[in-house]
Design a protein around this motif. Structure first.
Motif, short mmCIF file in Angstrom:
data_model
loop_
_atom_site.label_atom_id
_atom_site.label_comp_id
_atom_site.label_asym_id
_atom_site.label_seq_id
_atom_site.Cartn_x
_atom_site.Cartn_y
_atom_site.Cartn_z
N ILE A 1 -5.35 1.58 0.19
CA ILE A 1 -5.57 1.92 1.60
C ILE A 1 -6.19 3.30 1.72
O ILE A 1 -6.78 3.64 2.75
CB ILE A 1 -4.24 1.85 2.38
N TYR A 2 -6.07 4.12 0.67
CA TYR A 2 -6.65 5.46 0.71
C TYR A 2 -8.17 5.39 0.83
O TYR A 2 -8.85 4.66 0.10
CB TYR A 2 -6.27 6.25 -0.53
N ASN A 3 -8.68 6.15 1.78
CA ASN A 3 -10.12 6.27 2.03
C ASN A 3 -10.78 4.96 2.48
O ASN A 3 -12.00 4.86 2.51
CB ASN A 3 -10.84 6.81 0.79
N ALA A 4 -9.96 3.97 2.85
CA ALA A 4 -10.51 2.69 3.29
C ALA A 4 -11.36 2.83 4.54
O ALA A 4 -12.24 2.00 4.81
CB ALA A 4 -9.39 1.69 3.54
N HIS B 1 0.86 -1.19 0.00
CA HIS B 1 0.00 0.00 0.00
C HIS B 1 0.89 1.24 0.00
O HIS B 1 1.12 1.86 1.03
CB HIS B 1 -0.93 -0.02 1.21
N GLN B 2 1.39 1.56 -1.18
CA GLN B 2 2.37 2.62 -1.33
C GLN B 2 1.69 3.97 -1.53
O GLN B 2 0.79 4.10 -2.36
CB GLN B 2 3.30 2.30 -2.50
N PHE B 3 2.14 4.95 -0.78
CA PHE B 3 1.48 6.25 -0.75
C PHE B 3 1.60 7.01 -2.07
O PHE B 3 0.75 7.83 -2.39
CB PHE B 3 2.03 7.09 0.40
N ASN B 4 2.64 6.73 -2.83
CA ASN B 4 2.81 7.42 -4.11
C ASN B 4 2.34 6.60 -5.30
O ASN B 4 2.60 6.93 -6.45
CB ASN B 4 4.29 7.81 -4.31
N GLN B 5 1.65 5.50 -5.00
CA GLN B 5 1.14 4.62 -6.06
C GLN B 5 -0.37 4.45 -5.94
O GLN B 5 -0.92 3.41 -6.31
CB GLN B 5 1.82 3.24 -5.98
N GLU C 1 -5.78 3.89 13.57
CA GLU C 1 -5.85 5.34 13.80
C GLU C 1 -5.08 6.10 12.72
O GLU C 1 -5.54 7.12 12.21
CB GLU C 1 -5.28 5.67 15.18
N PHE C 2 -3.92 5.58 12.36
CA PHE C 2 -3.15 6.19 11.27
C PHE C 2 -3.91 6.09 9.94
O PHE C 2 -3.99 7.05 9.18
CB PHE C 2 -1.79 5.51 11.16
N GLU C 3 -4.46 4.93 9.66
CA GLU C 3 -5.15 4.71 8.39
C GLU C 3 -6.38 5.62 8.24
O GLU C 3 -6.77 5.95 7.11
CB GLU C 3 -5.55 3.24 8.26
N LYS C 4 -6.94 6.05 9.34
CA LYS C 4 -8.08 6.97 9.27
C LYS C 4 -7.67 8.35 8.78
O LYS C 4 -8.53 9.15 8.39
CB LYS C 4 -8.74 7.09 10.66
N THR C 5 -6.38 8.62 8.76
CA THR C 5 -5.90 9.92 8.24
C THR C 5 -5.68 9.88 6.74
O THR C 5 -5.44 10.92 6.12
CB THR C 5 -4.57 10.34 8.91
N LEU C 6 -5.75 8.71 6.14
CA LEU C 6 -5.40 8.54 4.72
C LEU C 6 -6.59 8.84 3.82
O LEU C 6 -7.06 8.00 3.04
CB LEU C 6 -4.86 7.12 4.49
N ILE C 7 -7.07 10.05 3.92
CA ILE C 7 -8.22 10.53 3.15
C ILE C 7 -7.71 11.50 2.08
O ILE C 7 -7.03 12.48 2.40
CB ILE C 7 -9.24 11.23 4.06
#
Length: 303
Positions: A85-88, A57-61, A156-162
């Motif tokens: 993982i974005y917006n999951a 789950h790469q942030f730039n991909q 908690e971290f993943e909730k920021t990936l919006i």
């Protein structure tokens, strides 16, 4: 037929703007976020210290790895496409077959999956307690490092990936110049063709199950919800994926069978909607889909 009726009913009952803009999830704990971010990118979670959550789950991909299926420890290849993982956090269930009810439950899966991280919490927790993580966990959690606290920090971290502020979200908020006329026409075609019946809401998907090959049988090695319920009527029912950031998350569908959006649209038109579609309509829908790409979240911009 009953499920098809429900989908048609949903389509007819949707209002003029069935998609709503993304918004930040509030009241998150900054210390848990920082800890979760560190864990997410740390290979210590895998049995051989080679695979992290970020590996797939790469942030730039686009929040995935752009592979048909991902590789785990010992170069083992999985048999399903890694979702973004974005917006999951806005998905109503996690995984393609919906086996996890939330992000915390989802986080346990890859750590213990023998083809992914191949670890166990019984093995992982003592390792973490011998590392700098002990101090970090003790400062946040009264009971220190536990299975539930590990996945709590990750969630908690993943909730920021919006991925906020996509052109289409800005359009929905009133900026009529945020998207082009061609993209607006693509949105209208997206609705009239029936795509909106499954791809709507805040995540433009991720909020219901649908049968893969609804109108025409489609080959699939994976069986969807059936893998969990073992009910015949659940065969080939998968969680509908979000279309946000879709231009960045190829290859597509649960088995990664298509590399290009055009091929997906043709397939879905025939197998899911029983609709004919022209090249011009496809081009305009693709133009619309590209408006769904948002900004990389602040918590990972520096990576």
């Amino acid at each position: 037929m009953f499920r098809l009726f429900l989908i048609i009913l949903l389509t007819l009952s949707i209002d003029a703007q069935p998609i709503t803009p993304l918004k930040k999830i509030k009241n998150l704990n900054p210390n848990k976020i920082a800890l979760g971010r560190r864990l997410f990118s740390d290979t210590i979670l895998s049995a051989d210290n080679t695979i992290s959550c970020e590996s797939c789950h790469q942030f730039n991909q686009g929040g995935d790895d752009n592979l048909k299926s991902s590789f785990g420890i010992h170069a083992q290849r999985g048999d399903i496409n890694a979702p973004t993982i974005y917006n999951a956090a806005y998905n109503f269930r996690q995984f393609w077959n919906g086996r996890a009810k939330n992000l915390k439950e989802q986080a346990k899966g890859p750590i213990e999956n023998p083809k992914e991280m191949g670890n166990s919490f019984e093995h992982l927790i003592p390792l973490l307690k011998k590392s700098q993580y002990k101090t970090l966990f003790d400062a946040i959690y009264q009971d220190g490092i536990t299975k539930e606290n590990i996945v709590d920090a990750l969630a908690e971290f993943e909730k920021t990936l919006i991925t906020l502020n996509s052109p289409f979200d800005r359009y929905l908020k009133g900026d009529k110049k945020a998207i082009t006329q061609k993209q607006k026409e693509g949105y209208e075609i997206f609705k009239t063709k029936g795509c909106i019946s499954c791809h709507q809401g805040i995540n433009i998907g991720g909020n219901l199950y649908n049968k893969f090959g609804l109108m025409k049988a489609s080959e699939s090695k994976r069986l969807g919800r059936y893998e969990i319920t073992h009910k015949e009527e659940d065969k080939y029912y998968f969680k509908v994926p979000s279309l946000r950031n879709i231009e960045q998350t190829a290859p597509y569908l649960h088995d990664g069978r298509f590399k290009h959006l055009k091929d997906v649209i043709i397939f879905m038109s025939h197998y899911q909607l029983a609709q004919t579609i022209t090249d011009d309509e496809i081009e305009k829908i693709i133009a619309f889909l590209k408006t769904l790409t948002g900004e990389i979240p602040e918590t990972v911009k520096s990576r």
